[in-house]
Every structure is written in structure tokens, then in C-alpha cells.
Motif scaffolding. Structure first.
Motif, PDB file in Angstrom:
ATOM      1  N   THR A 172      48.883 -43.835  42.259  1.00  0.00           N
ATOM      2  CA  THR A 172      47.980 -43.246  41.260  1.00  0.00           C
ATOM      3  C   THR A 172      46.839 -44.173  40.853  1.00  0.00           C
ATOM      4  N   GLY A 173      47.012 -45.464  41.049  1.00  0.00           N
ATOM      5  CA  GLY A 173      45.973 -46.419  40.653  1.00  0.00           C
ATOM      6  C   GLY A 173      46.255 -47.137  39.347  1.00  0.00           C
TER       7      GLY A 173
ATOM      8  N   ALA B 159      42.475 -43.151  37.119  1.00  0.00           N
ATOM      9  CA  ALA B 159      43.652 -43.080  37.992  1.00  0.00           C
ATOM     10  C   ALA B 159      43.748 -41.680  38.600  1.00  0.00           C
ATOM     11  N   LEU B 160      44.350 -41.595  39.773  1.00  0.00           N
ATOM     12  CA  LEU B 160      44.521 -40.328  40.456  1.00  0.00           C
ATOM     13  C   LEU B 160      45.451 -39.430  39.647  1.00  0.00           C
ATOM     14  N   PRO B 161      44.982 -38.259  39.241  1.00  0.00           N
ATOM     15  CA  PRO B 161      45.870 -37.357  38.501  1.00  0.00           C
ATOM     16  C   PRO B 161      46.909 -36.738  39.432  1.00  0.00           C
ATOM     17  N   THR B 162      48.095 -36.538  38.916  1.00  0.00           N
ATOM     18  CA  THR B 162      49.165 -35.920  39.691  1.00  0.00           C
ATOM     19  C   THR B 162      49.553 -34.592  39.056  1.00  0.00           C
ATOM     20  N   ARG B 163      50.262 -33.792  39.828  1.00  0.00           N
ATOM     21  CA  ARG B 163      50.670 -32.475  39.331  1.00  0.00           C
ATOM     22  C   ARG B 163      51.691 -32.629  38.211  1.00  0.00           C
ATOM     23  N   PRO B 164      51.626 -31.760  37.208  1.00  0.00           N
ATOM     24  CA  PRO B 164      52.567 -31.841  36.085  1.00  0.00           C
ATOM     25  C   PRO B 164      54.023 -31.632  36.495  1.00  0.00           C
TER      26      PRO B 164
ATOM     27  N   HIS C 132      52.488 -35.957  43.904  1.00  0.00           N
ATOM     28  CA  HIS C 132      51.452 -35.163  44.545  1.00  0.00           C
ATOM     29  C   HIS C 132      50.194 -35.077  43.693  1.00  0.00           C
ATOM     30  N   SER C 133      49.048 -35.202  44.338  1.00  0.00           N
ATOM     31  CA  SER C 133      47.767 -35.072  43.654  1.00  0.00           C
ATOM     32  C   SER C 133      47.651 -33.673  43.068  1.00  0.00           C
TER      33      SER C 133
END
Length: 101
Positions: free
Chosen positions: A61-62, A85-90, A95-96
């Protein structure tokens, strides 16, 4: 990976006692969504996979993984949220979410 910042007071503490890493990461994701970049986050984790999953998730995610918190009577790990930061699925922290920031 231990640094002096892992022993400083946490701005946020996420208690993942008894949670498997996927659930822990979902809880962590929710708690740091609005966190100030560069604040210290402590994660209490009892899942044996946490020492592997937390740094891997931060790398993905960074966010900045700081390592285990020394002199803790529990398994506590520190990280620092990163702006952009790379957002991920809730529902899926690995996963992005598909947003283009």
C-alpha cells in the motif's frame, strides 16, 4: 527494522487480539483511513502471520512499516501512514480499490 520511532507513543492503537490477519488488516485500514500522515500507529496482533503480513501489506500500500515495538508485554508492531498510499478495497485489504489517485 526497529527504529527509535517504534518506541514513541502511538497516535492510534489498533487492537487485533484474536483476529486473523485479513480481519486485522481490514480493521487497521479503517482506523488509519483518516490518520495524519507520519503519525505512529501501533497494532496489537496475536496472529502468528502478523510479522509477515503487516510489512507485506505496508509495502503493497505504500505505508511505512517500522517493525516490532520493543519492550512491549504483547506482540505490538508499529507503522506510519503515508500520504498518497494505495487505497485498498474495504472488503479485501490485499486488493486495490481501483481508484486512480
Amino acid at each position: 527494522m526497529n527504529s527509535p520511532s517504534t518506541s514513541t507513543a502511538a497516535a492510534i492503537t489498533v487492537d487485533g487480539t484474536g483476529l486473523l490477519c485479513v480481519t486485522l488488516l481490514l480493521k487497521l485500514r479503517a482506523h488509519i483511513a483518516d490518520a495524519e500522515p507520519s503519525s505512529i500507529v501501533h497494532v496489537i496482533a496475536t496472529d502468528p502471520a502478523a510479522p509477515l503480513d503487516l510489512p507485506a501489506w505496508c509495502h503493497r500500500t505504500g505505508h511505512t512499516y517500522l517493525g516490532p515495538v520493543p519492550d512491549s508485554d504483547r506482540d505490538v508492531y508499529a507503522l506510519r501512514p503515508t500520504a498518497g498510499a494505495l487505497p485498498t478495497r474495504p472488503d479485501a485489504p490485499w486488493h486495490s480499490d481501483g481508484r486512480q489517485d
